[in-house]
Design a protein around this motif. Structure first.
Motif, PDB file in Angstrom:
ATOM      1  N   ASP A 114       4.217 -68.319 -33.857  1.00  9.08           N
ATOM      2  CA  ASP A 114       5.478 -68.914 -33.405  1.00  9.08           C
ATOM      3  C   ASP A 114       6.527 -68.783 -34.518  1.00  9.08           C
ATOM      4  O   ASP A 114       7.060 -69.770 -35.012  1.00  9.08           O
ATOM      5  CB  ASP A 114       5.263 -70.373 -33.018  1.00  9.08           C
ATOM      6  N   VAL A 115       6.786 -67.533 -34.899  1.00  8.17           N
ATOM      7  CA  VAL A 115       7.751 -67.228 -35.961  1.00  8.17           C
ATOM      8  C   VAL A 115       8.723 -66.198 -35.398  1.00  8.17           C
ATOM      9  O   VAL A 115       8.300 -65.218 -34.777  1.00  8.17           O
ATOM     10  CB  VAL A 115       7.031 -66.668 -37.212  1.00  8.17           C
ATOM     11  N   PRO A 116      10.017 -66.376 -35.606  1.00  8.97           N
ATOM     12  CA  PRO A 116      10.973 -65.393 -35.096  1.00  8.97           C
ATOM     13  C   PRO A 116      10.824 -64.042 -35.804  1.00  8.97           C
ATOM     14  O   PRO A 116      10.505 -63.976 -36.988  1.00  8.97           O
ATOM     15  CB  PRO A 116      12.343 -65.997 -35.393  1.00  8.97           C
ATOM     16  N   VAL A 117      11.071 -62.986 -35.062  1.00  6.68           N
ATOM     17  CA  VAL A 117      11.006 -61.636 -35.625  1.00  6.68           C
ATOM     18  C   VAL A 117      12.122 -61.440 -36.657  1.00  6.68           C
ATOM     19  O   VAL A 117      12.025 -60.586 -37.538  1.00  6.68           O
ATOM     20  CB  VAL A 117      11.094 -60.589 -34.496  1.00  6.68           C
ATOM     21  N   SER A 118      13.150 -62.269 -36.579  1.00  4.61           N
ATOM     22  CA  SER A 118      14.252 -62.148 -37.529  1.00  4.61           C
ATOM     23  C   SER A 118      13.807 -62.424 -38.965  1.00  4.61           C
ATOM     24  O   SER A 118      14.478 -62.007 -39.910  1.00  4.61           O
ATOM     25  CB  SER A 118      15.390 -63.087 -37.143  1.00  4.61           C
ATOM     26  N   VAL A 119      12.685 -63.109 -39.144  1.00  5.29           N
ATOM     27  CA  VAL A 119      12.157 -63.344 -40.488  1.00  5.29           C
ATOM     28  C   VAL A 119      11.813 -62.007 -41.144  1.00  5.29           C
ATOM     29  O   VAL A 119      12.137 -61.776 -42.318  1.00  5.29           O
ATOM     30  CB  VAL A 119      10.931 -64.277 -40.442  1.00  5.29           C
ATOM     31  N   LEU A 120      11.184 -61.110 -40.387  1.00  2.00           N
ATOM     32  CA  LEU A 120      10.858 -59.792 -40.916  1.00  2.00           C
ATOM     33  C   LEU A 120      12.129 -59.033 -41.263  1.00  2.00           C
ATOM     34  O   LEU A 120      12.221 -58.405 -42.323  1.00  2.00           O
ATOM     35  CB  LEU A 120      10.025 -58.998 -39.915  1.00  2.00           C
ATOM     36  N   TYR A 121      13.122 -59.089 -40.391  1.00  2.00           N
ATOM     37  CA  TYR A 121      14.361 -58.372 -40.658  1.00  2.00           C
ATOM     38  C   TYR A 121      15.129 -59.001 -41.821  1.00  2.00           C
ATOM     39  O   TYR A 121      15.894 -58.310 -42.501  1.00  2.00           O
ATOM     40  CB  TYR A 121      15.219 -58.291 -39.404  1.00  2.00           C
ATOM     41  N   LEU A 157      20.460 -61.490 -33.638  1.00  3.99           N
ATOM     42  CA  LEU A 157      20.056 -61.106 -32.286  1.00  3.99           C
ATOM     43  C   LEU A 157      18.559 -61.282 -32.055  1.00  3.99           C
ATOM     44  O   LEU A 157      18.120 -61.447 -30.917  1.00  3.99           O
ATOM     45  CB  LEU A 157      20.448 -59.650 -32.011  1.00  3.99           C
ATOM     46  N   LEU A 158      17.785 -61.248 -33.111  1.00  6.55           N
ATOM     47  CA  LEU A 158      16.329 -61.332 -32.979  1.00  6.55           C
ATOM     48  C   LEU A 158      15.775 -62.728 -33.215  1.00  6.55           C
ATOM     49  O   LEU A 158      14.564 -62.918 -33.201  1.00  6.55           O
ATOM     50  CB  LEU A 158      15.663 -60.344 -33.943  1.00  6.55           C
ATOM     51  N   GLU A 159      16.642 -63.705 -33.425  1.00  3.27           N
ATOM     52  CA  GLU A 159      16.149 -65.063 -33.645  1.00  3.27           C
ATOM     53  C   GLU A 159      15.505 -65.658 -32.398  1.00  3.27           C
ATOM     54  O   GLU A 159      14.647 -66.529 -32.515  1.00  3.27           O
ATOM     55  CB  GLU A 159      17.283 -65.966 -34.126  1.00  3.27           C
ATOM     56  N   ILE A 160      15.885 -65.196 -31.224  1.00  2.00           N
ATOM     57  CA  ILE A 160      15.300 -65.740 -30.003  1.00  2.00           C
ATOM     58  C   ILE A 160      13.937 -65.121 -29.694  1.00  2.00           C
ATOM     59  O   ILE A 160      13.179 -65.674 -28.918  1.00  2.00           O
ATOM     60  CB  ILE A 160      16.246 -65.547 -28.800  1.00  2.00           C
ATOM     61  N   HIS A 161      13.630 -63.983 -30.319  1.00  2.00           N
ATOM     62  CA  HIS A 161      12.343 -63.318 -30.081  1.00  2.00           C
ATOM     63  C   HIS A 161      11.319 -63.803 -31.085  1.00  2.00           C
ATOM     64  O   HIS A 161      11.557 -63.832 -32.283  1.00  2.00           O
ATOM     65  CB  HIS A 161      12.500 -61.797 -30.201  1.00  2.00           C
ATOM     66  N   LYS A 162      10.164 -64.174 -30.581  1.00  2.00           N
ATOM     67  CA  LYS A 162       9.071 -64.653 -31.426  1.00  2.00           C
ATOM     68  C   LYS A 162       8.016 -63.562 -31.557  1.00  2.00           C
ATOM     69  O   LYS A 162       7.894 -62.679 -30.707  1.00  2.00           O
ATOM     70  CB  LYS A 162       8.420 -65.903 -30.816  1.00  2.00           C
ATOM     71  N   MET A 163       7.242 -63.648 -32.619  1.00  2.00           N
ATOM     72  CA  MET A 163       6.107 -62.748 -32.770  1.00  2.00           C
ATOM     73  C   MET A 163       5.114 -63.038 -31.657  1.00  2.00           C
ATOM     74  O   MET A 163       5.055 -64.159 -31.147  1.00  2.00           O
ATOM     75  CB  MET A 163       5.459 -62.942 -34.135  1.00  2.00           C
TER      76      MET A 163
END
Length: 189
Positions: free
Chosen positions: A144-151, A134-140
């Protein structure tokens, strides 16, 4: 309890008497994967914070991405550090009533707590797994990195905690009541 004013032994509090206790010899085998990950993440965080300090206060031109990246690195470091706590079984707990319980009851209480820890970590990992796509579409905000990387890092930390928790639960299920007394005494020292 005595101090230097009330002690009869002047050698006990001699400030020039340095006795160095011998530590255990260093061995790389004493460290696990999460120790090395935490070590690397800590130094990456230190480099990020130093570059933020240097750019802001020395060059008066702050790098906007360092603050957000440092925040995410700190979250990742917290989850990797939690893996170390689960492996060593050093998370916070109240050890009041087990002292008055019979050893077999205390062992069963510890087994129940280990099972609850495993179930709680599994639920957290499940929710982290659900939120990653769900967070792959949201960027920091600044990168330009998806927030899903943190999750994903959070999920990886939770999976490692689950693995260590299963190891601990297996050890609790195969040990006798004497292991609880030794483990409790070791944690109190």
């Amino acid at each position: 309890m005595t101090d230097y004013k009330t002690s009869d032994d002047p050698e006990q509090f001699n400030a020039l008497n340095f006795e160095i206790e011998d530590d255990e010899p260093f061995s790389y085998a004493d460290f696990a994967v999460e120790d090395w990950l935490a070590f690397v993440l800590f130094w990456l965080l230190a480099i990020t914070l130093f570059s933020q300090f240097l750019s802001r206060y020395v060059f008066s031109s702050p790098l906007g991405w360092t603050e957000e990246l440092a925040r995410y690195q700190l979250v990742a470091l917290g989850f990797i550090g939690s893996c170390m706590g689960v492996r060593k079984n050093t998370h916070i707990f109240v050890s009041l009533f087990h002292r008055w319980m019979p050893a077999s009851l205390s062992l069963n209480v510890y087994r129940f707590i280990a099972l609850c820890n495993l179930l709680f970590l599994s639920a957290l990992a499940y929710f982290a797994w659900q939120i990653i796509p769900l967070l792959e579409i949201h960027k920091m905000a600044s990168l330009d990195v998806p927030v899903s990387v943190l999750y994903s890092v959070v999920f990886g930390g939770l999976v490692l905690m689950i693995f260590r928790s299963i190891q601990h639960l297996f050890k609790m299920l195969t040990s006798g009541p004497d292991a609880i007394a030794n483990n409790t005494q070791k944690s109190l020292d």
